[in-house]
Design an enzyme around this catalytic site. Structure first.
Site, PDB file in Angstrom:
ATOM      1  N   HIS A  99      -3.847   1.059  -5.404  1.00 43.72           N
ATOM      2  CA  HIS A  99      -3.766   1.872  -3.971  1.00 43.72           C
ATOM      3  C   HIS A  99      -2.380   2.377  -3.862  1.00 43.72           C
ATOM      4  O   HIS A  99      -1.242   2.033  -3.631  1.00 43.72           O
ATOM      5  CB  HIS A  99      -5.217   0.899  -3.115  1.00 43.72           C
ATOM      6  CG  HIS A  99      -3.802   0.078  -2.453  1.00 43.72           C
ATOM      7  ND1 HIS A  99      -3.914  -0.677  -3.059  1.00 43.72           N
ATOM      8  CD2 HIS A  99      -3.613   0.088  -1.097  1.00 43.72           C
ATOM      9  CE1 HIS A  99      -3.372  -1.785  -2.686  1.00 43.72           C
ATOM     10  NE2 HIS A  99      -2.688  -1.404  -1.349  1.00 43.72           N
ATOM     11  N   HIS A 101      -1.062   4.466  -0.585  1.00 40.53           N
ATOM     12  CA  HIS A 101      -1.063   4.550   1.196  1.00 40.53           C
ATOM     13  C   HIS A 101      -0.912   6.172   1.401  1.00 40.53           C
ATOM     14  O   HIS A 101       0.502   6.734   1.305  1.00 40.53           O
ATOM     15  CB  HIS A 101      -0.371   4.042   2.111  1.00 40.53           C
ATOM     16  CG  HIS A 101      -1.083   2.172   1.804  1.00 40.53           C
ATOM     17  ND1 HIS A 101      -2.265   2.068   2.759  1.00 40.53           N
ATOM     18  CD2 HIS A 101      -0.900   1.711   1.038  1.00 40.53           C
ATOM     19  CE1 HIS A 101      -1.664   0.492   2.986  1.00 40.53           C
ATOM     20  NE2 HIS A 101      -1.110  -0.167   1.762  1.00 40.53           N
TER      21      HIS A 101
END
Ligand SMILES: [Zn+2]
Length: 133
Positions: A99, A101
């Site tokens: 992932h 941010h």
């Protein structure tokens, strides 16, 4: 990935504040935001980190990151964006499903997302010769 929290979110087993979705990617608001609109962009397929993610999925994530950045800019009036990513425990990765941010930045938001370090490079040439060998 039975115990992966992001896989559970993607499967709809855990609720999340989804702000963007397409065939390969979702983007959800971070539950512990460090700025208004702080979100996580996540591939729907489970990859641990940058080292094992499929290149096509990564390309889609990057293209979608731009779409989300524009959304944050136009709708939340973000002035800037930081992208933060961690691969591996040594880099402080906490959820082992790839992932990135997306951290919207605002005038005078008081954040300092740039790491501080006392590291001094002894020889750029040594690194170059090792990497390019
Ligand atoms: Zn997962």
């Amino acid at each position: 990935m039975e115990e992966c929290v992001f896989c559970k979110i993607i499967e709809g087993k855990i609720e999340a504040y989804k702000i963007f979705e397409d065939d390969k990617v979702i983007c959800i608001l971070d539950k512990k935001p460090i700025s208004k609109g702080h979100c996580l962009i996540i591939p729907k397929k489970h990859f641990n980190d940058i080292f094992d993610i499929d290149e096509d999925d990564l390309k889609q994530i990057i293209a979608d990151t731009k779409k989300v950045a524009n959304l944050l800019k136009t709708k939340l009036n973000a002035k800037g964006i930081n992208l933060l990513h961690a691969s591996d425990k040594v880099a402080q990765q906490s959820v082992f499903h790839f992932h990135i941010h997306i951290v919207p930045r605002y005038e005078d938001d008081g954040l300092d997302t740039w790491p501080k370090s006392n590291y001094k490079e002894k020889s750029f040439n040594d690194i170059l010769s090792t990497l390019l060998d």
